[in-house]
Design a protein around this motif. Structure first.
Motif, short mmCIF file in Angstrom:
data_model
loop_
_atom_site.label_atom_id
_atom_site.label_comp_id
_atom_site.label_asym_id
_atom_site.label_seq_id
_atom_site.Cartn_x
_atom_site.Cartn_y
_atom_site.Cartn_z
N PRO A 170 17.03 -29.24 150.44
CA PRO A 170 16.52 -29.37 151.81
C PRO A 170 17.12 -30.53 152.60
O PRO A 170 17.00 -30.55 153.82
N VAL A 171 17.76 -31.50 151.92
CA VAL A 171 18.30 -32.66 152.64
C VAL A 171 19.80 -32.53 152.91
O VAL A 171 20.40 -33.43 153.50
N LEU A 172 20.41 -31.43 152.49
CA LEU A 172 21.83 -31.20 152.75
C LEU A 172 21.99 -30.01 153.71
O LEU A 172 21.28 -29.02 153.61
N LYS A 173 22.95 -30.13 154.61
CA LYS A 173 23.25 -29.02 155.50
C LYS A 173 23.84 -27.86 154.71
O LYS A 173 24.40 -28.04 153.62
N VAL A 174 23.72 -26.67 155.28
CA VAL A 174 24.24 -25.48 154.61
C VAL A 174 25.74 -25.60 154.38
O VAL A 174 26.27 -25.19 153.34
N SER A 175 26.46 -26.21 155.33
CA SER A 175 27.90 -26.39 155.17
C SER A 175 28.22 -27.20 153.92
O SER A 175 29.13 -26.85 153.15
N ASP A 176 27.47 -28.29 153.69
CA ASP A 176 27.71 -29.13 152.52
C ASP A 176 27.51 -28.34 151.22
O ASP A 176 28.27 -28.50 150.26
N GLN A 177 26.46 -27.49 151.20
CA GLN A 177 26.14 -26.78 149.96
C GLN A 177 27.13 -25.65 149.67
O GLN A 177 27.51 -25.43 148.51
N LEU A 178 27.59 -24.96 150.71
CA LEU A 178 28.57 -23.90 150.49
C LEU A 178 29.94 -24.48 150.15
O LEU A 178 30.64 -23.98 149.26
N VAL A 179 30.33 -25.54 150.84
CA VAL A 179 31.62 -26.17 150.57
C VAL A 179 31.64 -26.74 149.15
O VAL A 179 32.64 -26.64 148.44
N GLU A 180 30.51 -27.30 148.73
CA GLU A 180 30.43 -27.84 147.37
C GLU A 180 30.67 -26.75 146.33
O GLU A 180 31.39 -26.95 145.34
N ALA A 181 30.08 -25.57 146.54
CA ALA A 181 30.26 -24.47 145.60
C ALA A 181 31.73 -24.07 145.49
O ALA A 181 32.22 -23.73 144.40
N LEU A 182 32.46 -24.13 146.59
CA LEU A 182 33.88 -23.77 146.58
C LEU A 182 34.73 -24.87 145.95
O LEU A 182 35.67 -24.60 145.19
N GLN A 183 34.40 -26.12 146.25
CA GLN A 183 35.21 -27.23 145.76
C GLN A 183 35.02 -27.48 144.27
O GLN A 183 35.98 -27.78 143.56
N VAL A 184 33.78 -27.34 143.78
CA VAL A 184 33.51 -27.58 142.36
C VAL A 184 34.33 -26.65 141.48
O VAL A 184 34.80 -27.05 140.40
N HIS A 185 34.54 -25.42 141.95
CA HIS A 185 35.28 -24.45 141.15
C HIS A 185 36.74 -24.29 141.62
O HIS A 185 37.39 -23.29 141.28
N ASN A 186 37.22 -25.29 142.40
CA ASN A 186 38.63 -25.34 142.81
C ASN A 186 39.07 -24.10 143.58
O ASN A 186 40.20 -23.63 143.43
N LYS A 187 38.19 -23.55 144.39
CA LYS A 187 38.53 -22.37 145.19
C LYS A 187 39.13 -22.75 146.54
O LYS A 187 39.99 -22.05 147.06
N PHE A 189 39.35 -26.45 149.51
CA PHE A 189 38.98 -27.84 149.75
C PHE A 189 39.06 -28.13 151.25
O PHE A 189 39.78 -27.46 151.99
N GLY A 190 38.30 -29.16 151.65
CA GLY A 190 38.39 -29.67 153.01
C GLY A 190 38.09 -28.64 154.07
O GLY A 190 37.14 -27.86 153.98
N ARG A 191 38.97 -28.62 155.08
CA ARG A 191 38.76 -27.74 156.22
C ARG A 191 38.88 -26.26 155.82
O ARG A 191 38.23 -25.40 156.40
N GLU A 192 39.73 -25.98 154.84
CA GLU A 192 39.85 -24.60 154.38
C GLU A 192 38.55 -24.12 153.74
O GLU A 192 38.12 -22.98 153.94
N ALA A 193 37.90 -25.01 152.96
CA ALA A 193 36.62 -24.66 152.33
C ALA A 193 35.56 -24.40 153.41
O ALA A 193 34.74 -23.48 153.28
N LEU A 194 35.58 -25.23 154.47
CA LEU A 194 34.62 -25.04 155.56
C LEU A 194 34.84 -23.69 156.25
O LEU A 194 33.88 -22.98 156.56
N ALA A 195 36.10 -23.34 156.47
CA ALA A 195 36.40 -22.06 157.10
C ALA A 195 35.94 -20.90 156.23
O ALA A 195 35.38 -19.91 156.72
N GLN A 196 36.14 -21.01 154.92
CA GLN A 196 35.70 -19.94 154.02
C GLN A 196 34.18 -19.87 153.98
O GLN A 196 33.60 -18.79 153.86
N ALA A 197 33.50 -21.02 154.07
CA ALA A 197 32.03 -21.03 154.08
C ALA A 197 31.50 -20.30 155.31
O ALA A 197 30.52 -19.55 155.22
N VAL A 198 32.17 -20.50 156.46
CA VAL A 198 31.77 -19.79 157.68
C VAL A 198 31.95 -18.29 157.48
O VAL A 198 31.09 -17.48 157.87
#
Length: 630
Positions: A170-187, A189-198
């Protein structure tokens, strides 16, 4: 005499002590940290200003398998060591799931459904002992290291939980949580991860994803939060998705949307889905095969048509018989609206009926910091003695708000609320308290509404103590009488709530509500937290008590099949207003309003072929009303 700074300095030198530079070092480190934080925020905000031109078309693509089985359980056994001895939760379970297949595991609480699925994720308690083998696309996962398990979770196997608000931070924005899921598994990073989260949010049907991705979970509706959880689950294109009661906490229309989404994603991703549920309508809507579990064992399994239409095991038959069924409705796409001068939102009152509860132009509001926000407007209804009024609608429609007003937990801002002919909000406080003796209440969650420190006898007689009714001996006698009425042994009178099952606790809640022989009973989702077989027994008992005590009842629920079984009248609410009300036969069989039709069309039935026809009819209905569907 003023101290001489030079003398102090010389004295310090003589003692070997000098001015320390440590505070300056600490200050320098703090400034460096602040500067780094400011730079990070700058680049994040810059990234949010516009999404990069990266290829996000392949964010979701079919999973690739090395074998013909997505997930397989072989003789899985799970036991838990407790202070009372060893508990065998799962006793040799074996079944498999193919790529692109939905296998539903059904059974009551305690049957071992969720424990079995947890072995595939390695999410077991410290006191658990697991034997047997679990294979994910041919790779055994039961004996691998915790580090390898962590790499598998979310990447090759993902989970969708029952309550999305507990699955999201509840204390993290949705962007942070989706980007984290992509970055942790090396899918990504950065702006590309944000674009994929969208892109993922767009994939699961979140409107305006570019803006909403920077919001917090509480800013989304329940259905949208579940969509976000599903987006996180499919972020890494997993081979398996375990969905543990993914629609239980949702309204019937939102449930239908989530099931449509999961069905589409299953086809697009070729992912195997293990669906854990006790709702046979959801099974008929989603499953290819069904596994029935009872007391830790698989008692029956097979194709969905075979299990739901021709069950062989007695337990499966009991589950299906216990399901409340919704009668066939005539939902015409272009059915004419009510005749001119006829208001389907107004109650039809029998002039000879003895009205116990009545609302006239009722308006309710929540107040915060001196500001009033209207949430219910222009509500009219009437409940006669011996009748049950079913109050249905989606979350946020105002159902529970109306119930709170009747209980005196919310002030009436406008209109009249008549209890036994008296306008409750206008009465003096003493008269209000006396009149509330006429009202009993049963809440949704019995575990939360029963005081864990009180024995059952004191819980049942508490209303009598509050209203100073009877002697201690008379109260005990009344408690025993009510235990008989709710079909519980009198020996539970000295036991505590935690010693009883969920269904037994709800029976205690009903007994407490009947302690003062109320003429009005408010039941707010009293069976939604119960297993289907327990729910059936509670509903049968509820109907018997209503016939015996002849009380008027306001029954709040989103389960139309339950309303069909119990109610005499139905009132449908949407966004704080009454859409339609009338006799049960008219509302459920020949609805007039579009919203009522959508509710009925979204309710699943435990018959695969009938459910397929209903699903197609719902799509036509939504298309005719110009509503988007996934």
């Amino acid at each position: 005499m003023q101290p001489d700074i030079e003398d102090i300095a010389e004295e310090a030198e003589g003692t070997g002590e000098g001015f320390s530079t440590a505070p300056l070092v600490v200050l320098g480190i703090a400034l460096a940290i602040l500067l780094s934080y400011a730079l990070v925020k700058f680049f994040i905000n810059r990234a949010r200003g516009g999404l990069p031109e990266v290829d996000t078309s392949a964010v979701v693509h079919p999973a690739e398998f090395e074998t013909d089985t997505a997930l397989r359980f072989e003789d899985v056994k799970v036991s838990f060591a407790t202070e009372f001895g060893t508990v065998d939760a799962v006793k040799g379970v074996s079944f498999d799931i193919k790529p692109g297949e939905v296998v539903a595991v059904v059974g009551e609480s305690g049957s071992g459904k969720s424990v079995t699925s947890s072995t595939a994720m390695g999410l077991m308690a410290d006191n658990a002992k697991v034997s047997g083998r679990v294979f994910l696309d041919g790779k055994e996962v039961t004996n691998i290291s915790p580090a390898k398990l962590r790499s598998l979770r979310g990447d090759e196997i993902a989970m969708v939980f029952q309550e999305p608000m507990t699955a999201l931070n509840p204390v993290l924005k949705v962007s942070d949580q989706l980007v984290e899921a992509l970055q942790v598994h090396n899918k990504a990073f950065g702006r590309e991860a944000l674009a994929q989260a969208v892109r993922l949010l767009a994939e699961v049907g979140i409107p305006d994803p570019e803006k909403r991705i920077h919001e917090y979970p509480h800013q989304f509706s329940g259905g949208q939060r579940q969509r976000i959880v599903i987006a996180m689950a499919i972020a890494c294109n997993p081979k398996m998705i375990i969905a543990d009661e993914p629609t239980t906490a949702l309204d019937v229309t939102v449930q239908a949307e989530i099931l449509d989404l999961m069905r589409r994603l299953k086809d697009d991703l070729n992912t195997g889905i293990l669906l854990i549920t006790h709702n046979m309508g959801v099974v008929a809507d989603m499953a290819d095969r069904v596994v029935v579990m009872f007391q830790g064992e698989v008692v029956e399994s097979g194709p969905v048509n075979k299990i739901l239409l021709e069950p062989e095991h007695a337990y499966t038959k009991r589950l299906l018989e216990a399901m409340p069924t919704l009668g066939e409705a005539n939902i015409e796409v272009n059915e004419p609206t009510p005749a001119e001068g006829e208001d389907s939102a107004m109650p039809s009152v029998d002039p000879e009926a003895e009205l116990h509860l009545e609302a006239k132009d009722l308006a309710l509001a929540y107040k915060n910091k001196g500001r009033s926000t209207r949430v219910v407007e222009g509500v009219n209804f009437a409940v006669a003695r011996g009748e049950i009024l079913g109050l249905v609608g989606e979350s946020g429609s105002g159902k529970s708000t109306v119930a709170k007003a009747v209980l005196g937990l919310l002030e009436v801002e406008e209109g009249e609320l008549l209890v036994r002919g008296q306008n409750l909000p206008k009465l003096p406080r003493a008269q209000q308290k006396a009149l509330r003796r006429e009202i009993g209440v049963v809440f949704q969650d019995p575990a939360a509404s029963l005081d864990p420190r009180f024995p059952i006898g004191e819980i049942i007689t508490e209303p009598m103590v509050v209203h100073k009714v009877g002697t201690p001996k008379e109260r005990t006698a009344r408690a025993e009488e009510l235990l008989d009425a709710v079909k519980l042994p009198r020996t539970v009178i000295n036991r505590y709530p935690h010693e009883l099952s969920g269904g037994q606790r709800q029976r205690i809640s009903i007994a407490r509500a009947m302690a003062l022989s109320p003429s009005i009973l408010i039941a707010d989702e009293p069976t939604s937290a119960l297993d289907v077989s327990v729910q059936a027994r509670v509903l049968d008992m509820f109907a018997e008590l209503q016939e015996q005590y002849d009380f008027a009842c306001l029954f709040v629920t989103h389960d139309l099949a339950v309303v069909d079984q119990l109610a005499d009248q139905i009132m449908v609410m949407e966004k704080g207003r009454v859409v339609e009300q009338g006799r049960k036969e008219q509302i459920l069989r020949s609805p007039r309003e579009d919203y009522t039709k959508r509710l009925l069309a979204a309710a699943p039935v435990p018959h695969p072929e009938e459910q397929r026809i209903r699903r197609e009819a719902r799509r036509e209905l939504l298309a005719s009303q110009g509503l988007r569907r996934d």
